[in-house]
Write a protein that holds these residues in place. Structure first.
Motif, PDB file in Angstrom:
ATOM      1  N   VAL A 253      54.823  38.714  46.810  1.00  0.00           N
ATOM      2  CA  VAL A 253      55.283  37.371  46.452  1.00  0.00           C
ATOM      3  C   VAL A 253      54.931  36.406  47.588  1.00  0.00           C
ATOM      4  O   VAL A 253      55.743  36.137  48.476  1.00  0.00           O
ATOM      5  N   PRO A 254      53.679  35.900  47.580  1.00  0.00           N
ATOM      6  CA  PRO A 254      53.335  34.881  48.576  1.00  0.00           C
ATOM      7  C   PRO A 254      53.922  33.540  48.146  1.00  0.00           C
ATOM      8  O   PRO A 254      54.195  33.335  46.953  1.00  0.00           O
ATOM      9  N   HIS A 255      54.106  32.637  49.088  1.00  0.00           N
ATOM     10  CA  HIS A 255      54.477  31.263  48.747  1.00  0.00           C
ATOM     11  C   HIS A 255      53.555  30.780  47.632  1.00  0.00           C
ATOM     12  O   HIS A 255      52.332  30.971  47.702  1.00  0.00           O
ATOM     13  N   GLN A 256      54.141  30.173  46.614  1.00  0.00           N
ATOM     14  CA  GLN A 256      53.348  29.731  45.470  1.00  0.00           C
ATOM     15  C   GLN A 256      52.711  28.378  45.775  1.00  0.00           C
ATOM     16  O   GLN A 256      53.151  27.325  45.306  1.00  0.00           O
ATOM     17  N   ALA A 257      51.656  28.431  46.619  1.00  0.00           N
ATOM     18  CA  ALA A 257      50.967  27.207  47.056  1.00  0.00           C
ATOM     19  C   ALA A 257      49.851  26.859  46.103  1.00  0.00           C
ATOM     20  O   ALA A 257      49.638  25.688  45.778  1.00  0.00           O
ATOM     21  N   ASN A 258      49.151  27.912  45.660  1.00  0.00           N
ATOM     22  CA  ASN A 258      47.933  27.709  44.895  1.00  0.00           C
ATOM     23  C   ASN A 258      47.427  29.104  44.507  1.00  0.00           C
ATOM     24  O   ASN A 258      47.312  29.976  45.365  1.00  0.00           O
ATOM     25  N   ASN A 259      47.114  29.327  43.235  1.00  0.00           N
ATOM     26  CA  ASN A 259      46.663  30.658  42.801  1.00  0.00           C
ATOM     27  C   ASN A 259      45.380  31.109  43.475  1.00  0.00           C
ATOM     28  O   ASN A 259      45.152  32.302  43.672  1.00  0.00           O
ATOM     29  N   ARG A 260      44.537  30.139  43.858  1.00  0.00           N
ATOM     30  CA  ARG A 260      43.281  30.536  44.508  1.00  0.00           C
ATOM     31  C   ARG A 260      43.555  31.081  45.913  1.00  0.00           C
ATOM     32  O   ARG A 260      42.837  31.945  46.409  1.00  0.00           O
ATOM     33  N   ILE A 261      44.598  30.573  46.546  1.00  0.00           N
ATOM     34  CA  ILE A 261      44.988  31.117  47.854  1.00  0.00           C
ATOM     35  C   ILE A 261      45.522  32.540  47.661  1.00  0.00           C
ATOM     36  O   ILE A 261      45.178  33.464  48.399  1.00  0.00           O
ATOM     37  N   THR A 262      46.349  32.726  46.625  1.00  0.00           N
ATOM     38  CA  THR A 262      46.875  34.065  46.325  1.00  0.00           C
ATOM     39  C   THR A 262      45.732  35.046  46.052  1.00  0.00           C
ATOM     40  O   THR A 262      45.722  36.172  46.564  1.00  0.00           O
ATOM     41  N   ASP A 263      44.733  34.620  45.276  1.00  0.00           N
ATOM     42  CA  ASP A 263      43.576  35.483  44.968  1.00  0.00           C
ATOM     43  C   ASP A 263      42.871  35.912  46.247  1.00  0.00           C
ATOM     44  O   ASP A 263      42.501  37.080  46.408  1.00  0.00           O
ATOM     45  N   SER A 264      42.704  34.947  47.137  1.00  0.00           N
ATOM     46  CA  SER A 264      41.991  35.234  48.375  1.00  0.00           C
ATOM     47  C   SER A 264      42.789  36.218  49.243  1.00  0.00           C
ATOM     48  O   SER A 264      42.222  37.133  49.852  1.00  0.00           O
ATOM     49  N   MET A 265      44.105  36.055  49.264  1.00  0.00           N
ATOM     50  CA  MET A 265      44.954  36.995  50.016  1.00  0.00           C
ATOM     51  C   MET A 265      44.836  38.404  49.450  1.00  0.00           C
ATOM     52  O   MET A 265      44.799  39.389  50.193  1.00  0.00           O
ATOM     53  N   LEU A 266      44.802  38.494  48.124  1.00  0.00           N
ATOM     54  CA  LEU A 266      44.718  39.807  47.476  1.00  0.00           C
ATOM     55  C   LEU A 266      43.440  40.524  47.880  1.00  0.00           C
ATOM     56  O   LEU A 266      43.448  41.729  48.149  1.00  0.00           O
ATOM     57  N   ARG A 267      42.343  39.775  47.936  1.00  0.00           N
ATOM     58  CA  ARG A 267      41.066  40.390  48.341  1.00  0.00           C
ATOM     59  C   ARG A 267      41.174  40.908  49.773  1.00  0.00           C
ATOM     60  O   ARG A 267      40.713  41.999  50.086  1.00  0.00           O
ATOM     61  N   HIS A 268      41.835  40.122  50.644  1.00  0.00           N
ATOM     62  CA  HIS A 268      41.951  40.504  52.044  1.00  0.00           C
ATOM     63  C   HIS A 268      42.877  41.721  52.215  1.00  0.00           C
ATOM     64  O   HIS A 268      42.609  42.620  53.010  1.00  0.00           O
ATOM     65  N   LEU A 269      43.965  41.739  51.455  1.00  0.00           N
ATOM     66  CA  LEU A 269      44.969  42.804  51.602  1.00  0.00           C
ATOM     67  C   LEU A 269      44.543  44.103  50.930  1.00  0.00           C
ATOM     68  O   LEU A 269      45.092  45.167  51.236  1.00  0.00           O
ATOM     69  N   LYS A 270      43.615  44.004  49.991  1.00  0.00           N
ATOM     70  CA  LYS A 270      43.162  45.177  49.218  1.00  0.00           C
ATOM     71  C   LYS A 270      44.351  45.917  48.583  1.00  0.00           C
ATOM     72  O   LYS A 270      44.502  47.145  48.723  1.00  0.00           O
ATOM     73  N   LEU A 271      45.187  45.150  47.905  1.00  0.00           N
ATOM     74  CA  LEU A 271      46.345  45.772  47.260  1.00  0.00           C
ATOM     75  C   LEU A 271      45.907  46.518  46.006  1.00  0.00           C
ATOM     76  O   LEU A 271      45.052  46.028  45.264  1.00  0.00           O
ATOM     77  N   PRO A 272      46.482  47.698  45.748  1.00  0.00           N
ATOM     78  CA  PRO A 272      46.135  48.406  44.510  1.00  0.00           C
ATOM     79  C   PRO A 272      46.672  47.654  43.283  1.00  0.00           C
ATOM     80  O   PRO A 272      47.567  46.813  43.406  1.00  0.00           O
ATOM     81  N   GLU A 273      46.126  47.990  42.117  1.00  0.00           N
ATOM     82  CA  GLU A 273      46.528  47.259  40.899  1.00  0.00           C
ATOM     83  C   GLU A 273      47.965  47.526  40.493  1.00  0.00           C
ATOM     84  O   GLU A 273      48.525  46.817  39.658  1.00  0.00           O
ATOM     85  N   THR A 274      48.554  48.560  41.081  1.00  0.00           N
ATOM     86  CA  THR A 274      49.949  48.877  40.770  1.00  0.00           C
ATOM     87  C   THR A 274      50.909  47.834  41.354  1.00  0.00           C
ATOM     88  O   THR A 274      52.077  47.782  40.975  1.00  0.00           O
ATOM     89  N   VAL A 275      50.433  47.011  42.287  1.00  0.00           N
ATOM     90  CA  VAL A 275      51.299  45.986  42.891  1.00  0.00           C
ATOM     91  C   VAL A 275      51.343  44.755  41.977  1.00  0.00           C
ATOM     92  O   VAL A 275      50.299  44.206  41.613  1.00  0.00           O
ATOM     93  N   THR A 276      52.540  44.341  41.601  1.00  0.00           N
ATOM     94  CA  THR A 276      52.702  43.151  40.765  1.00  0.00           C
ATOM     95  C   THR A 276      52.698  41.906  41.659  1.00  0.00           C
ATOM     96  O   THR A 276      53.394  41.871  42.678  1.00  0.00           O
ATOM     97  N   VAL A 277      51.908  40.924  41.277  1.00  0.00           N
ATOM     98  CA  VAL A 277      51.718  39.738  42.116  1.00  0.00           C
ATOM     99  C   VAL A 277      52.366  38.516  41.459  1.00  0.00           C
ATOM    100  O   VAL A 277      52.183  38.272  40.263  1.00  0.00           O
TER     101      VAL A 277
END
Ligand SMILES: CC(C)(COP(=O)(O)OP(=O)(O)OC[C@H]1O[C@@H](n2cnc3c(N)ncnc32)[C@H](O)[C@@H]1OP(=O)(O)O)[C@@H](O)C(=O)NCCC(=O)NCCS
Length: 330
Positions: A253-277
């Motif tokens: 649950v990142p701060h809801q600033a912008n979905n494109r920022i969230t997408d970029s964080m996901l790529r960096h964190l390499k979270l598995p698909e089992t994690v709900t975002v």
């Protein structure tokens, strides 16, 4: 006689979460009345379909009260159990007294300690870090942390760079003692060299002298670069500090600033698909310090989150400041 020092619980945990969503729904089509924009552009650039703004009867105080009452009730407590109230807001229009002191009284606490913090969109995580420390040092047993904003009141509705982004709402958490670790170490910091990237357009005196309101200004691309670079890595460091690996997480649950920022964080964190975002920005917009508890509350209501889930949160915004931790969902 030796000086006594306080001792608190071994660990802290979030005991209950609550939210208050303003009643006025403002969709992207309404935005086209204020600025030259389109539903398609806003959705593509931010993920926002609609946001909530406070109706006339709703204020940063009333929203805070509603969120806090719900969080206390869900924690199985009463206001008399609360020893401290922390409010993070940038849209309480009085510099003093604090909103927290007013809320502590109106909730019916027994004269709880109360203070506001100014940490913008990182405010909820800053508040949790404070509450964790208060509980573990014994300064307080149960702390209410509130993130509350009515940003619509300090946004320039003719500004194409911010009008479509900011929104209102409040979220709250009660933090109390725990027998087992339920809140990881805070990873936080600031970069005041970038103070002018998001700030208020005028101080009080200038506002009076110039007869113009003080409103939020933002250099969108500078925020975007910082959030997708430094903050994405701060999220990774937060998870690392907790001692967990990406596959041990249930929620992000990142701060809801912008979905494109969230997408970029996901790529960096390499979270598995089992994690709900969290993607609650779609319906609530960017409501700063309120966004993380509102997202968790909404995800609990929809069944996307459940009690006992392990959740990485990170807030970031004006200052620039940021803070994140891993928490167990109550
Ligand atoms: C705010 C943000 C969405 C703006 O997007 P951007 O791509 O940086 O926008 P720019 O100002 O560079 O403009 C790009 C194009 O979109 C257009 N545009 C700008 N604002 C627009 C709007 N509100 N509606 C429609 N079009 C718009 C510009 O005219 C420009 O068009 P052109 O390419 O034909 O010249 C983006 O910078 C962003 O998301 N930043 C992060 C902000 C954030 O998350 N803040 C919260 C932190 S707590």
């Amino acid at each position: 006689m030796a000086l006594k020092a306080s001792h608190g619980a071994a660990y802290s945990r979030v005991e209950g979460i609550g939210a208050a969503i303003p009643s006025r729904v403002v969709d992207n089509h309404e935005m086209t009345q204020y600025i030259e924009t389109s539903d398609e552009w806003i959705q593509q650039r931010t993920g926002i379909v609609e946001r909530r703004w406070a109706a006339e009867h709703e204020t940063v105080e009333s929203l805070s009260m509603d969120a806090a009452r719900r969080a206390i009730e869900r924690a199985g407590l009463t206001p008399a159990d609360i020893d401290a109230v922390i409010v993070s807001t940038v849209s309480h229009m009085l510099q003093t007294p604090s909103l927290a002191a007013i809320i502590a009284a109106k909730l019916g606490t027994d004269g709880a300690a109360a203070f506001d913090i100014s940490a913008a969109c990182a405010g909820f995580s800053y508040g949790l870090a404070q509450a964790d420390a208060l509980v573990r040092t014994g300064a307080a047993r149960h702390v209410v942390v509130i993130g509350a904003e009515t940003l619509s009141k300090i946004t320039d509705l003719s500004d194409r760079g911010t009008a479509f982004l900011f929104a209102d709402g409040a979220g709250a958490a009660v933090v109390g003692p725990s027998d087992v670790p339920s809140m990881g170490p805070v990873v936080w910091g600031s970069d005041g060299e970038q103070a002018d990237v998001i700030n208020m357009s005028r101080d009080w005196h200038q506002a009076v002298e110039e007869g113009q309101p003080s409103q939020i200004t933002m250099q969108g691309q500078a925020v975007f670069r910082w959030a997708t670079g430094f903050i994405a890595d701060a999220a990774r460091r937060t998870l690392e500090a907790s001692g967990l690996t990406p596959d041990e997480l249930d929620l992000f649950v990142p701060h809801q600033a912008n979905n494109r920022i969230t997408d970029s964080m996901l790529r960096h964190l390499k979270l598995p698909e089992t994690v709900t975002v969290a993607r609650t920005i779609k319906h609530f917009g960017n409501n700063s310090a309120a966004s993380i508890p509102i997202a968790i509350d909404a995800m609990l209501a929809s069944g996307e989150a459940k009690s006992g889930d392990t959740c990485l949160i990170i807030g970031f915004g004006a200052g620039l400041v940021y803070a994140g931790q891993v928490i167990t969902i109550p």
